[in-house]
Design a protein around this motif. Structure first.
Motif, PDB file in Angstrom:
ATOM      1  N   GLY A  87       0.787  -1.229   0.000  1.00  0.00           N
ATOM      2  CA  GLY A  87       0.000   0.000   0.000  1.00  0.00           C
ATOM      3  C   GLY A  87       0.816   1.274   0.000  1.00  0.00           C
ATOM      4  N   GLY A  88       2.132   1.162  -0.051  1.00  0.00           N
ATOM      5  CA  GLY A  88       2.991   2.341  -0.039  1.00  0.00           C
ATOM      6  C   GLY A  88       2.723   3.320  -1.175  1.00  0.00           C
ATOM      7  N   PRO A  89       2.571   2.853  -2.411  1.00  0.00           N
ATOM      8  CA  PRO A  89       2.299   3.782  -3.515  1.00  0.00           C
ATOM      9  C   PRO A  89       1.016   4.592  -3.328  1.00  0.00           C
ATOM     10  N   ASP A  90      -0.003   3.992  -2.731  1.00  0.00           N
ATOM     11  CA  ASP A  90      -1.240   4.730  -2.474  1.00  0.00           C
ATOM     12  C   ASP A  90      -1.009   5.844  -1.462  1.00  0.00           C
ATOM     13  N   LEU A  91      -0.168   5.575  -0.464  1.00  0.00           N
ATOM     14  CA  LEU A  91       0.180   6.615   0.505  1.00  0.00           C
ATOM     15  C   LEU A  91       0.907   7.772  -0.180  1.00  0.00           C
ATOM     16  N   VAL A  92       1.767   7.444  -1.121  1.00  0.00           N
ATOM     17  CA  VAL A  92       2.496   8.479  -1.860  1.00  0.00           C
ATOM     18  C   VAL A  92       1.532   9.349  -2.645  1.00  0.00           C
ATOM     19  N   GLU A  93       0.580   8.733  -3.298  1.00  0.00           N
ATOM     20  CA  GLU A  93      -0.398   9.501  -4.080  1.00  0.00           C
ATOM     21  C   GLU A  93      -1.230  10.412  -3.191  1.00  0.00           C
ATOM     22  N   ARG A  94      -1.635   9.914  -2.029  1.00  0.00           N
ATOM     23  CA  ARG A  94      -2.426  10.745  -1.124  1.00  0.00           C
ATOM     24  C   ARG A  94      -1.587  11.895  -0.571  1.00  0.00           C
ATOM     25  N   TRP A  95      -0.312  11.623  -0.277  1.00  0.00           N
ATOM     26  CA  TRP A  95       0.576  12.682   0.208  1.00  0.00           C
ATOM     27  C   TRP A  95       0.734  13.760  -0.866  1.00  0.00           C
ATOM     28  N   ALA A  96       0.934  13.355  -2.100  1.00  0.00           N
ATOM     29  CA  ALA A  96       1.127  14.314  -3.190  1.00  0.00           C
ATOM     30  C   ALA A  96      -0.093  15.197  -3.393  1.00  0.00           C
ATOM     31  N   ALA A  97      -1.277  14.644  -3.137  1.00  0.00           N
ATOM     32  CA  ALA A  97      -2.509  15.401  -3.355  1.00  0.00           C
ATOM     33  C   ALA A  97      -2.713  16.501  -2.321  1.00  0.00           C
ATOM     34  N   THR A  98      -1.985  16.430  -1.209  1.00  0.00           N
ATOM     35  CA  THR A  98      -2.197  17.405  -0.136  1.00  0.00           C
ATOM     36  C   THR A  98      -0.967  18.270   0.144  1.00  0.00           C
ATOM     37  N   HIS A  99       0.054  18.171  -0.720  1.00  0.00           N
ATOM     38  CA  HIS A  99       1.271  18.964  -0.526  1.00  0.00           C
ATOM     39  C   HIS A  99       1.652  19.666  -1.825  1.00  0.00           C
ATOM     40  N   ALA A 100       2.308  20.801  -1.673  1.00  0.00           N
ATOM     41  CA  ALA A 100       2.638  21.621  -2.837  1.00  0.00           C
ATOM     42  C   ALA A 100       3.896  21.167  -3.565  1.00  0.00           C
ATOM     43  N   THR A 101       4.769  20.426  -2.908  1.00  0.00           N
ATOM     44  CA  THR A 101       6.014  19.997  -3.546  1.00  0.00           C
ATOM     45  C   THR A 101       5.714  19.100  -4.740  1.00  0.00           C
ATOM     46  N   PRO A 102       6.259  19.411  -5.912  1.00  0.00           N
ATOM     47  CA  PRO A 102       6.018  18.561  -7.085  1.00  0.00           C
ATOM     48  C   PRO A 102       6.489  17.134  -6.837  1.00  0.00           C
ATOM     49  N   LEU A 103       5.614  16.180  -7.102  1.00  0.00           N
ATOM     50  CA  LEU A 103       5.949  14.776  -6.882  1.00  0.00           C
ATOM     51  C   LEU A 103       5.395  13.950  -8.036  1.00  0.00           C
ATOM     52  N   ARG A 104       6.231  13.066  -8.527  1.00  0.00           N
ATOM     53  CA  ARG A 104       5.811  12.144  -9.574  1.00  0.00           C
ATOM     54  C   ARG A 104       6.024  10.717  -9.077  1.00  0.00           C
ATOM     55  N   LEU A 105       4.997   9.891  -9.211  1.00  0.00           N
ATOM     56  CA  LEU A 105       5.092   8.485  -8.842  1.00  0.00           C
ATOM     57  C   LEU A 105       5.245   7.655 -10.107  1.00  0.00           C
ATOM     58  N   VAL A 106       6.353   6.941 -10.197  1.00  0.00           N
ATOM     59  CA  VAL A 106       6.621   6.050 -11.326  1.00  0.00           C
ATOM     60  C   VAL A 106       6.430   4.627 -10.832  1.00  0.00           C
ATOM     61  N   ARG A 107       5.543   3.898 -11.468  1.00  0.00           N
ATOM     62  CA  ARG A 107       5.255   2.517 -11.043  1.00  0.00           C
ATOM     63  C   ARG A 107       5.952   1.534 -11.982  1.00  0.00           C
ATOM     64  N   GLN A 108       6.825   0.701 -11.412  1.00  0.00           N
ATOM     65  CA  GLN A 108       7.457  -0.355 -12.189  1.00  0.00           C
ATOM     66  C   GLN A 108       6.479  -1.528 -12.320  1.00  0.00           C
ATOM     67  N   PRO A 109       6.348  -2.120 -13.514  1.00  0.00           N
ATOM     68  CA  PRO A 109       5.386  -3.214 -13.691  1.00  0.00           C
ATOM     69  C   PRO A 109       5.758  -4.486 -12.936  1.00  0.00           C
ATOM     70  N   ALA A 110       7.044  -4.690 -12.709  1.00  0.00           N
ATOM     71  CA  ALA A 110       7.511  -5.865 -11.967  1.00  0.00           C
ATOM     72  C   ALA A 110       8.765  -5.466 -11.199  1.00  0.00           C
ATOM     73  N   ARG A 111       9.088  -6.219 -10.161  1.00  0.00           N
ATOM     74  CA  ARG A 111      10.236  -5.848  -9.350  1.00  0.00           C
ATOM     75  C   ARG A 111      11.530  -5.981 -10.149  1.00  0.00           C
ATOM     76  N   GLY A 112      12.296  -4.894 -10.173  1.00  0.00           N
ATOM     77  CA  GLY A 112      13.576  -4.887 -10.867  1.00  0.00           C
ATOM     78  C   GLY A 112      14.733  -4.608  -9.941  1.00  0.00           C
ATOM     79  N   HIS A 113      14.442  -4.419  -8.641  1.00  0.00           N
ATOM     80  CA  HIS A 113      15.417  -4.090  -7.600  1.00  0.00           C
ATOM     81  C   HIS A 113      15.831  -2.617  -7.699  1.00  0.00           C
ATOM     82  N   ALA A 114      16.595  -2.188  -6.689  1.00  0.00           N
ATOM     83  CA  ALA A 114      16.787  -0.750  -6.461  1.00  0.00           C
ATOM     84  C   ALA A 114      17.523  -0.045  -7.584  1.00  0.00           C
ATOM     85  N   LEU A 115      18.519  -0.696  -8.200  1.00  0.00           N
ATOM     86  CA  LEU A 115      19.272  -0.018  -9.253  1.00  0.00           C
ATOM     87  C   LEU A 115      18.362   0.347 -10.420  1.00  0.00           C
TER      88      LEU A 115
END
Length: 328
Positions: free
Chosen positions: A44-72
């Motif tokens: 549920g982390g990505p949903d929290l990010v979207e809700r945070w972005a909707a209530t804050h002025a700092t520009p935020l973009r959420l990029v969703r990876q289709p499958a896990r590719g690891h941190a790099l």
């Protein structure tokens, strides 16, 4: 206002931390954008990010990876999505300190016209116990370095500070290095892999005294973490060895860095053996234990790492024994 800095945050199942991390980044007195790259989380982390972005002025973009590719892979996806001239990486369970310190570092970086700025870090345990400054991640030099002196300063340390956190990188530097890393699977040492290439290619550096980053330390790791590290170190050695032969690389720095990689491989292979033996001695099915290693190391990689580690240990023991004999 156009962003001066892109802050890239890879996210994987860290819903319990991400909002605090975002708040600490947004508090910085710098025109910035936040790029959160979700590596296929299921908490549920990505949903929290979207809700945070909707209530804050700092520009935020959420990029969703289709499958896990690891941190790099997540970090490189964030770089591709970012727009600012400078880039900084923040882990999703860490925080930035203060509000104006990062602005000072960016001003210093711009004044010195450098591709890489390195500042100071503190740490705390998962229980919240403060550890003070993480000296092993401190800048390798103060002031400005240029040319081959940049990599030489990092390689001179027995444990080079090759963590993502604590640094600001220019977009041009990342642009030169990203093609060497793109498409490669790195499990655990994404920082050692990419930052090694970044400090090798950086032509200018400035060390700063500001304490900005608060890193959340880990207290224990599973067997698979060390298996991933061994895989990553083998790949890093394969990629970086030819680059260390380049005319612009100091010979002593190249030798020091190869010794560092050898030490890290020996240490992590040793820990992999210890953690594997613990499970086997506890009565776990060997087929189950070694099946868990398969995604990280094939038979050839495991044999290569074990042989290199054994040679290194044997050589060290021989040197110690000879020294003891000479003393007595």
């Amino acid at each position: 206002m156009e962003p001066r800095l892109s802050v890239i945050i890879p996210l994987y199942n860290q819903a319990g931390f991400i909002e605090t991390t975002l708040a600490s980044v947004a508090a910085q007195q710098v025109p910035l954008e936040i790029i959160v790259v979700d590596d296929a989380s299921d908490d549920g982390g990505p949903d929290l990010v979207e809700r945070w972005a909707a209530t804050h002025a700092t520009p935020l973009r959420l990029v969703r990876q289709p499958a896990r590719g690891h941190a790099l892979a997540a970090r490189l996806a964030g770089v591709a999505a970012s727009t600012a001239p400078d880039i900084m990486f923040v882990d999703a369970d860490d925080t930035l300190l203060g509000e104006d310190r990062l602005a000072h570092v960016l001003a210093r970086k711009q004044e010195a016209d450098c591709e890489l700025a390195h500042f100071r870090n503190v740490g705390h345990t998962p229980a919240g116990v403060e550890q003070g400054e993480l000296l092993w991640s401190a800048p390798p030099a103060q002031g400005v370095l240029r040319g081959k002196a940049v990599f030489a300063a990092y390689a001179a340390r027995p444990y080079p500070p090759l963590q993502f956190w604590g640094k600001v990188y220019s977009r041009t530097l990342l642009g030169r290095v990203a093609p060497l890393a793109r498409g490669r699977t790195i499990f655990r040492f994404d920082d050692k892999f990419l930052v090694s290439l970044l400090v090798l290619h950086a032509q200018s550096y400035v060390g700063c005294d500001e304490y900005i980053y608060d890193y959340r330390l880990c207290e224990s790791w599973p067997m698979t973490k060390f298996a991933g590290r061994v895989h990553d170190l083998l790949l890093l050695r394969e990629v970086i060895d030819p680059l260390l032969e380049s005319p612009g690389v100091d010979e002593d720095a190249a030798r020091n860095f190869r010794h560092f990689l050898k030490r890290r491989l020996t240490m992590n292979m040793g820990k992999l053996c210890i953690e594997t033996e613990k499970r086997l001695f506890a009565g776990e099915d060997p087929d189950v234990v070694f099946t868990e290693l398969a995604p990280f190391l094939d038979d050839e990689q495991l044999f290569t790492a074990a042989l290199d580690s054994a040679r290194s240990n044997a050589k060290n023991i021989s040197h110690i024994w000879q020294r003891i004999r000479n003393e007595f």
